[in-house]
Design an enzyme around this catalytic site. Structure first.
Site, PDB file in Angstrom:
ATOM      1  N   THR A 164       0.863  -1.182   0.000  1.00 19.54           N
ATOM      2  CA  THR A 164       0.000   0.000   0.000  1.00 19.54           C
ATOM      3  C   THR A 164       0.903   1.236   0.000  1.00 19.54           C
ATOM      4  OG1 THR A 164      -0.236  -0.215   2.402  1.00 19.54           O
ATOM      5  CG2 THR A 164      -2.017  -1.091   1.048  1.00 19.54           C
ATOM      6  N   THR A 211      -0.984  -2.938  11.114  1.00 19.48           N
ATOM      7  CA  THR A 211      -1.633  -2.992   9.811  1.00 19.48           C
ATOM      8  C   THR A 211      -0.686  -3.646   8.846  1.00 19.48           C
ATOM      9  OG1 THR A 211      -2.803  -1.857   8.054  1.00 19.48           O
ATOM     10  CG2 THR A 211      -1.014  -0.674   9.036  1.00 19.48           C
ATOM     11  N   GLU A 240       6.097   4.723   7.476  1.00 20.42           N
ATOM     12  CA  GLU A 240       5.688   5.930   6.771  1.00 20.42           C
ATOM     13  C   GLU A 240       6.447   7.151   7.284  1.00 20.42           C
ATOM     14  OE1 GLU A 240       1.118   4.558   5.728  1.00 20.42           O
ATOM     15  OE2 GLU A 240       1.477   5.927   7.403  1.00 20.42           O
ATOM     16  N   ASN A 249      -0.310  10.622   5.847  1.00 20.18           N
ATOM     17  CA  ASN A 249      -1.591  10.207   6.412  1.00 20.18           C
ATOM     18  C   ASN A 249      -2.672  11.278   6.269  1.00 20.18           C
ATOM     19  OD1 ASN A 249      -1.458   7.418   7.820  1.00 20.18           O
ATOM     20  ND2 ASN A 249       0.525   8.386   8.206  1.00 20.18           N
ATOM     21  N   THR A 269      -6.703  10.867  -0.695  1.00 24.30           N
ATOM     22  CA  THR A 269      -6.873  11.874  -1.753  1.00 24.30           C
ATOM     23  C   THR A 269      -5.827  11.757  -2.833  1.00 24.30           C
ATOM     24  OG1 THR A 269      -5.535  13.431  -0.493  1.00 24.30           O
ATOM     25  CG2 THR A 269      -7.916  13.533  -0.222  1.00 24.30           C
TER      26      THR A 269
END
Length: 388
Positions: free
Chosen positions: A145, A178, A261, A383, A388
């Site tokens: 992802t 996750t 991230e 995040n 978007t």
């Protein structure tokens, strides 16, 4: 080769329209000979439909294949989510010649979005037609992802192998995180045995990492064992298998944290001398999840006061973990900064993107290890823009 490194496994990864820009978004892993297996799942009370279906299938049959999609989590999708997860398993079973209950389904991506089932079914059929021993890397790419690279690992024992692939970058925290992980081995295991090898490996790896302290809805680790190596099982070989599974899990867990991230610093935390291992783990987790410690890491600031404060506020058994400040020592990258409660005056440099933090408490033999990252501006940006 990761999941296809062990004998008797094939995999593939295809684009079925869940991700933009033609990126692979559906993976299929299949044992070519009868297998047994096990799974561990998120402890979040909000569990995605594929997690619920996997649990049910593992209660009814031995897993032979895994379908995993990225882009859509199929979480918080109500009855439709359950129908879609079951339909995915059923269609995969039809094209692979398996019962639906022999197929595990994994999903990761945006929560609350229904699974585009027609895309997934088309992807399953394409993936099934493309299964190959060389497809492990394509499968690992298809489950990404916000990951910046595919995560794969392979370990060899005497006459057998353990392979693995994983995804994970944000919402990383124990119980699980996750993340999705698929492990394969050609070692011979009997039904019911796999969980005894999987659980301790997961506890020492995927359950000892944190990027942002967030526990997801879809976390799953599955292990398939098919015995295709043909080796004879002994106590010694069982012990070697346990080490190989733990090694593969450890490598994948470290790749996940390193790819956190927005992460610029990987921190390895060790707590020694605690009253017990669980108490040491509570302290390590508290330090690993402290926003003040993590922002100091981002600033390359060896602010040991924040580490000490986090350690002193660790919750344990309904209270606080035992800690005597006059017996606490802290070292950063091997440099003692606090010795038996007294500042050393030394200041280590944190300029290389890697940091080792060691806390010694002189209260017992308890020990724990944890991996974490810094907390950067980029984490907020990623995040804030996720949908978007």
């Amino acid at each position: 080769m990761s999941v296809t490194g062990p004998k008797g496994f094939a995999a593939s990864g295809v684009h079925c329209g869940l991700r933009k820009n033609g990126r692979r978004d559906l993976a299929l892993v299949r044992s070519l000979v009868p297998a047994t297996g096990a799974g561990m799942f998120t402890q979040n009370r909000v569990q995605a439909a594929p997690v619920v279906v996997c649990r049910l299938h593992l209660d009814l049959a031995q897993p032979q294949a895994v379908v995993a999609n990225s882009g859509v989590a199929n979480a918080a999708t109500g009855k439709r989510g359950m129908i879609d997860a079951r339909a995915t398993a059923a269609d995969a079973g039809r094209v692979l010649g398996l019962d639906a209950e022999e197929v595990l389904v994994l999903s990761t991506g945006v929560i609350g979005t229904p699974l585009p089932l027609s895309n997934v079914i088309a992807g399953v059929r394409e993936a099934a037609a493309g299964l190959t021993r060389e497809g492990g890397s394509a499968a690992a790419e298809a489950i990404m992802t916000t990951d910046t690279h595919a995560k794969e690992a392979l370990a060899h024992g005497a006459g057998f192998a353990v392979g693995g692939m994983a995804k994970g970058s944000g919402m990383i925290h124990p119980q699980l995180a996750t993340m999705l992980a698929v492990l394969t081995t050609d070692y011979p295991l009997e039904p019911g045995d796999a969980i005894e090898f999987l659980r301790p490996a997961v506890d020492a790896s995927f359950n000892a990492i944190s990027v942002d302290g967030e526990c997801s809805t879809n976390d799953t680790v599955v292990l398939l064992a098919n015995g295709a190596s043909g080796i004879e099982r002994t106590r010694a070989s069982d012990a070697e298998l346990a080490l190989c599974i733990r090694k593969v899990c450890g490598v994948l867990a470290k790749q996940i944290v390193s790819d956190g991230e927005g992460a610029t610093v990987l921190a390895e935390i060790a707590v020694r001398g605690a009253a017990s291992d669980p108490e040491a783990r509570a302290i390590a987790e508290r330090v690993a999840t402290s926003p003040l410690v993590k922002t100091a890491l981002y600033g390359h600031d060896a602010n040991w006061g924040r580490i000490a404060a986090a350690a002193g506020s660790a919750k344990f058994n309904g209270g606080f973990a035992q800690l005597d400040p006059d017996r606490l020592s802290i070292a950063i990258d091997g440099v003692p900064v606090l010795v038996q409660g007294r500042p050393s005056g030394d200041e280590p440099s944190l300029a290389n993107g890697h940091c080792e933090i060691e806390l010694a408490r002189s209260l017992g033999a308890g020990e724990a290890h944890y991996l974490t990252t810094d907390l950067s501006y980029d984490y907020v940006r990623i995040n804030a823009d996720y949908r978007t």
